[in-house]
Design an enzyme around this catalytic site. Structure first.
Site, PDB file in Angstrom:
ATOM      1  CG  ASP A  81       3.458   1.918   4.791  1.00  0.00           C
ATOM      2  OD1 ASP A  81       4.325   2.701   5.564  1.00  0.00           O
ATOM      3  OD2 ASP A  81       2.555   2.352   4.192  1.00  0.00           O
ATOM      4  CE  LYS A 104       0.446   5.350   3.360  1.00  0.00           C
ATOM      5  NZ  LYS A 104       0.766   4.496   4.398  1.00  0.00           N
TER       6      LYS A 104
END
Length: 298
Positions: free
Chosen positions: A128, A91
């Site tokens: 997210d 990420k």
């Protein structure tokens, strides 16, 4: 262990995932990159939504090591992919590998989605934050203390989401206090950072305890035993564990034994997957998750 890049490309070609038959609007393809990625529920989630929306598309697991991530992302346009989700450990590294960054991903400093434009340019996104905010919507957190476990890519999204909720003091618990302090300062939260020896102090009066680390996940070390002692939390606290393999983590079991409200990792997974689905396939994901949750937990 992830596949070397050449094996990864051969893996796709052997299954028919090449530009000639998946790159058209008639058969869009997306996937999830990680190391490991065998545990990912994303293919079942997106596969179900593809069926429900009548889209003749594909969503596949892509085991990719960190060392191979630059080449793997660069290969997406040639392979006809619409994009990929990113999971551990990619990420933060991916932030340096895309052409453009959209929305809150710049401030968060981590990506969980990369899309491929018509011109082949890669754009990074972070859904997210939506994955954190949606499950927390029913709970009153304004001006109340919260405790966050972990300081990785997922923790960045958690801290960004907490900014939107106007929480009170943020206590961040992480093995590396220096890394945690940098993260807290980056998002401008008032609070403090401690290591695992201070977790009881972090829990004291907290309205939210959220495990934003991979500890407790299948194949990863467990949370320290101190993190499972929740007596210091507020009586109406909610305990949120982003880990979903296993779905019933040791932290959630401890929270339920204490009579606390809980949110499991599947709630976040579904909430972040919905905007990613629209980015990949151009259609809103179905909003009724009851049947999908039942299938994934059966």
């Amino acid at each position: 262990m992830g596949l070397p890049l050449l094996a990864f490309l051969q893996f796709l070609r052997l299954r028919g995932f090449c530009r000639h038959d998946v790159g058209s609007a008639h058969s869009p393809v997306a996937g999830v990159m990680g190391d490991p990625v065998i545990h990912s529920a994303s293919p079942r989630i997106h596969g179900t939504w593809l069926q429900q929306t009548g889209i003749d598309g594909h969503y596949v697991r892509l085991p990719v090591r960190g060392v191979d991530l630059p080449a793997a992302l660069a290969a997406l346009p040639a392979l006809g992919f619409r994009g990929v989700n990113l999971t551990l450990p990619h990420k933060e590294q991916a932030l340096r590998l895309v052409d453009d960054i959209a929305g809150p991903a710049v401030a968060i400093g981590a990506l969980n989605v990369v899309t491929v434009g018509p011109d082949g340019r890669l754009t990074g996104h972070n859904t997210d934050v939506e994955g954190v905010l949606a499950p927390l919507a029913p709970f009153d957190l304004e001006d109340r203390p919260v405790c966050v476990l972990g300081a990785g890519g997922a923790a960045r999204a958690v801290l960004a989401a907490l900014s939107a909720r106007r929480v009170g003091e943020v206590r961040l618990i992480n093995r590396s206090v220096v890394r945690g302090q940098a993260l807290l300062e980056h998002f401008g939260h008032v609070g403090w950072v401690g290591d695992w020896a201070t977790v009881a102090q972090g829990y004291r009066g907290a309205a939210l305890i959220i495990n934003a680390s991979s500890l407790g996940m299948v194949g990863q070390p467990p949370l320290p035993v101190e993190a499972l002692q929740l007596a210091e939390a507020a009586r109406d606290a909610v305990v949120f564990d982003i880990v979903y393999k296993p779905l019933e983590t040791a932290l959630l079991t401890a929270a339920r034994a204490q009579g606390l409200a809980t949110i499991d990792g599947l709630a976040m997974l579904l909430a972040q997957a919905a905007p990613a689905f629209k980015l990949f396939f151009g259609v809103a994901a179905p909003t009724d998750h009851a049947a999908l949750r039942a299938m994934l937990t059966a």
